[in-house]
Scaffold this active site. Structure first.
Site, PDB file in Angstrom:
ATOM      1  N   HIS A 220      19.747 -18.528 -32.908  1.00 58.48           N
ATOM      2  CA  HIS A 220      20.358 -19.589 -32.088  1.00 58.48           C
ATOM      3  C   HIS A 220      19.339 -20.180 -31.125  1.00 58.48           C
ATOM      4  CE1 HIS A 220      21.257 -17.660 -28.092  1.00 58.48           C
ATOM      5  NE2 HIS A 220      21.401 -16.544 -28.775  1.00 58.48           N
TER       6      HIS A 220
ATOM      7  N   ASP B  82      16.190 -14.483 -25.640  1.00 58.67           N
ATOM      8  CA  ASP B  82      17.547 -14.889 -26.058  1.00 58.67           C
ATOM      9  C   ASP B  82      17.668 -16.408 -26.120  1.00 58.67           C
ATOM     10  OD1 ASP B  82      20.224 -14.957 -26.649  1.00 58.67           O
ATOM     11  OD2 ASP B  82      20.901 -14.228 -24.703  1.00 58.67           O
TER      12      ASP B  82
ATOM     13  N   GLU C  68      25.644 -21.201 -29.224  1.00 59.15           N
ATOM     14  CA  GLU C  68      26.034 -19.782 -29.399  1.00 59.15           C
ATOM     15  C   GLU C  68      26.584 -19.229 -28.097  1.00 59.15           C
ATOM     16  OE1 GLU C  68      25.502 -15.395 -29.246  1.00 59.15           O
ATOM     17  OE2 GLU C  68      24.518 -16.890 -28.008  1.00 59.15           O
ATOM     18  N   GLU C  69      25.921 -19.604 -27.002  1.00 61.95           N
ATOM     19  CA  GLU C  69      26.296 -19.063 -25.690  1.00 61.95           C
ATOM     20  C   GLU C  69      27.641 -19.611 -25.212  1.00 61.95           C
ATOM     21  OE1 GLU C  69      24.648 -16.651 -24.620  1.00 61.95           O
ATOM     22  OE2 GLU C  69      22.502 -16.874 -25.013  1.00 61.95           O
TER      23      GLU C  69
ATOM     24  N   ASP D  21      18.994 -12.451 -33.509  1.00 67.79           N
ATOM     25  CA  ASP D  21      19.230 -12.807 -32.115  1.00 67.79           C
ATOM     26  C   ASP D  21      18.568 -11.747 -31.237  1.00 67.79           C
ATOM     27  OD1 ASP D  21      20.041 -13.652 -29.674  1.00 67.79           O
ATOM     28  OD2 ASP D  21      22.197 -13.633 -30.086  1.00 67.79           O
TER      29      ASP D  21
ATOM     30  N   HIS E 201      19.722 -14.309 -19.947  1.00 68.59           N
ATOM     31  CA  HIS E 201      20.636 -15.215 -19.214  1.00 68.59           C
ATOM     32  C   HIS E 201      20.201 -15.445 -17.774  1.00 68.59           C
ATOM     33  CE1 HIS E 201      23.932 -13.725 -22.247  1.00 68.59           C
ATOM     34  NE2 HIS E 201      22.962 -14.414 -22.839  1.00 68.59           N
TER      35      HIS E 201
HETATM   36  N1  BES Z   1      21.785 -12.479 -27.582  1.00 67.60           N
HETATM   37  C1  BES Z   1      23.076 -12.293 -27.020  1.00 67.60           C
HETATM   38  C2  BES Z   1      23.811 -11.129 -27.641  1.00 67.60           C
HETATM   39  C3  BES Z   1      23.256  -9.775 -27.317  1.00 67.60           C
HETATM   40  C4  BES Z   1      22.959  -9.432 -26.006  1.00 67.60           C
HETATM   41  C5  BES Z   1      23.099  -8.857 -28.316  1.00 67.60           C
HETATM   42  C6  BES Z   1      22.437  -8.165 -25.740  1.00 67.60           C
HETATM   43  C7  BES Z   1      22.614  -7.607 -28.045  1.00 67.60           C
HETATM   44  C8  BES Z   1      22.268  -7.268 -26.751  1.00 67.60           C
HETATM   45  C9  BES Z   1      23.911 -13.538 -27.175  1.00 67.60           C
HETATM   46  O1  BES Z   1      23.172 -14.711 -27.000  1.00 67.60           O
HETATM   47  C10 BES Z   1      24.964 -13.535 -26.111  1.00 67.60           C
HETATM   48  O2  BES Z   1      24.641 -13.696 -24.974  1.00 67.60           O
HETATM   49  N2  BES Z   1      26.210 -13.322 -26.476  1.00 67.60           N
HETATM   50  C11 BES Z   1      27.244 -13.261 -25.493  1.00 67.60           C
HETATM   51  C12 BES Z   1      28.532 -13.680 -26.104  1.00 67.60           C
HETATM   52  C13 BES Z   1      28.633 -15.171 -26.178  1.00 67.60           C
HETATM   53  C14 BES Z   1      29.701 -15.573 -27.122  1.00 67.60           C
HETATM   54  C15 BES Z   1      28.909 -15.775 -24.830  1.00 67.60           C
HETATM   55  C16 BES Z   1      27.318 -11.844 -25.005  1.00 67.60           C
HETATM   56  O3  BES Z   1      26.818 -10.938 -25.673  1.00 67.60           O
HETATM   57  O4  BES Z   1      27.848 -11.632 -23.913  1.00 67.60           O
HETATM   58 ZN    ZN Z   2      22.754 -14.852 -24.887  1.00 70.11          ZN
END
Ligand code: BES
Ligand code: ZN
Length: 388
Positions: free
Chosen positions: A195, A214, A248-249, A276, A354
């Site tokens: 992403h 990320d 994605e976020e 990711d 983030h």
């Molecule tokens: N890269 C992250 C997911 C992630 C974080 C995987 C830490 C493994 C370890 C992804 O970009 C993300 O931030 N996903 C969010 C959910 C999204 C739908 C808002 C999350 O994990 O909180």
């Molecule tokens: Zn993220």
């Protein structure tokens, strides 16, 4: 949920500035159709936080609270058809995955060509966008810039590939690169993905979000694999696509739009391998390739494990990531095979994501190379396989 006075004040400020921004944007786009409006202009969104729980309508303030609490969610407002009861998890496309490796020569030659040069060349400017938030001008510009880098790679090679922007209801587009298959099974499709968007979890619209790990890391991981494949004159029997998802976020928005579109057009997606976060590895800790165990396909995971053991210097370890985790979840929801490779088997490995601290300096480019190897191997072993 209890908010401190400080974060409540920031939340109020964010929302009031954000709604001002929406009005300004809407005013500029009066001529466009209602349906073209960004989702954030609507007052509420349909949010799902787990397989079991029914989705709930939430407003922006509720969503911001979820995000800050680290709850992984899917925003299904515009992709409710993906979440209907008829879909069940059944496999939409049932051709088998290869069980034996057959492309050692081709993969071996391609791996020799991999380098970290392109990572730096693309990642440094990519992280200089103030943020790559999908519902903003920054996010639109970063997407257009990324598309240019991808087109440049194709133009620098002799190979034939088609690059398109997949448009969504928000300003940022996903980018899709397609290498047309040469075999009888060219209507079958293999998808490698990452992403492109980033977010500052405290101030999504305005905060700094460098997003190096990320998911700038996944973005350049598959870009480098693509560079090498193009250079090798990769001409697979199946069609192979590279996807860089928008939003994605925001709750897996870009990948859900695409997975739904492919499903509706009855595209024969053999499997998706998603990347990711591939860049963070703390020296001294065990270096592994993490494989997400939940909302992925067991056969695809088994194949990725085999590819890692044969073609990289790392072993795989499975871990659970949660419902919304990342875009593999959208393919899984659509009933397609999907797996997701991650930098570690620990969810909390990188605490900078983030935030403005998610920078290139914190990454290990040699760790990332192992993931580019995996992507090259997957493209050859699944993309250039016969149907069975
Ligand atoms: N890269 C992250 C997911 C992630 C974080 C995987 C830490 C493994 C370890 C992804 O970009 C993300 O931030 N996903 C969010 C959910 C999204 C739908 C808002 C999350 O994990 O909180
Ligand atoms: Zn993220």
């Amino acid at each position: 949920m209890k908010l401190s006075l400080f974060s409540a004040a920031i939340l109020a400020l964010t929302l009031s500035v954000a709604s001002g921004h929406q009005h300004a944007f809407a005013a500029n786009h009066r001529s466009s159709a209602e349906t073209d409006a960004s989702p954030m202009y609507q007052s509420s969104r349909l949010i799902k936080v787990s397989e079991a729980a029914a989705p709930r309508w939430m407003d922006l303030a509720d969503i911001l609270v979820l995000r800050r609490a680290g709850v992984r969610f899917m925003d299904i407002t515009d992709s409710q058809a993906l979440h209907g009861s008829t879909l069940g998890g059944a496999s939409l496309w049932s051709t088998k995955l290869p069980t034996e490796l057959a492309k050692q020569k081709e993969v071996g030659a391609a791996l020799e060509e991999l380098s970290t040069d392109l990572y730096t060349k693309v990642l440094v400017p990519f992280t200089k966008f103030h943020n790559r938030y999908y519902d903003s001008k920054n996010g639109k510009e970063s997407s257009e810039w990324l598309q240019k880098q991808i087109v440049a790679l194709v133009e620098d090679s002799e190979a034939k590939a088609n690059v398109t922007a997949f448009k969504h209801r928000f300003p940022q587009s996903s980018v899709v690169l397609r290498i047309e298959g040469q075999g009888e099974n060219k209507d079958e499709l293999v998808v490698l993905s990452a992403h492109q968007d980033s977010v500052n979890q405290f101030l999504p619209w305005f905060g700094r979000a460098s997003g190096a790990d990320d998911d700038g890391s996944g973005t350049v991981t598959i870009l480098e694999s693509l560079r090498v494949l193009l250079k090798q004159g990769f001409a697979p029997s199946r069609s192979v696509e590279f996807h860089w998802y928008a939003g994605e976020e925001g709750g897996l928005l870009g990948s859900q739009d695409i997975a739904l579109d492919y499903k509706q057009r009855a595209q024969k997606v053999v499997a998706n391998l998603h990347f990711d976060m591939t860049g963070f590895w703390k020296k001294g800790s065990q270096e592994v390739i993490g494989l997400v165990a939940d909302r992925t396909d067991a056969e695809t995971r088994a194949l990725v494990k085999k590819l890692a053991e044969s073609y990289t210097r790392l072993k795989t370890r499975e871990f659970s990531c949660g419902y919304g985790c990342s875009d593999h979840s959208s393919w899984n929801q659509a009933g397609y095979r999907s797996a997701m490779a991650f930098e570690s088997d620990e969810l909390e490995a990188n605490t900078h994501i983030h935030t403005p601290g998610d920078t290139v300096e914190t990454l290990d480019l040699n760790h990332m190379l192992e993931f580019s190897k995996l992507a090259v191997a997957f493209a050859y072993e699944v993309g250039d396989a016969k149907s069975n």
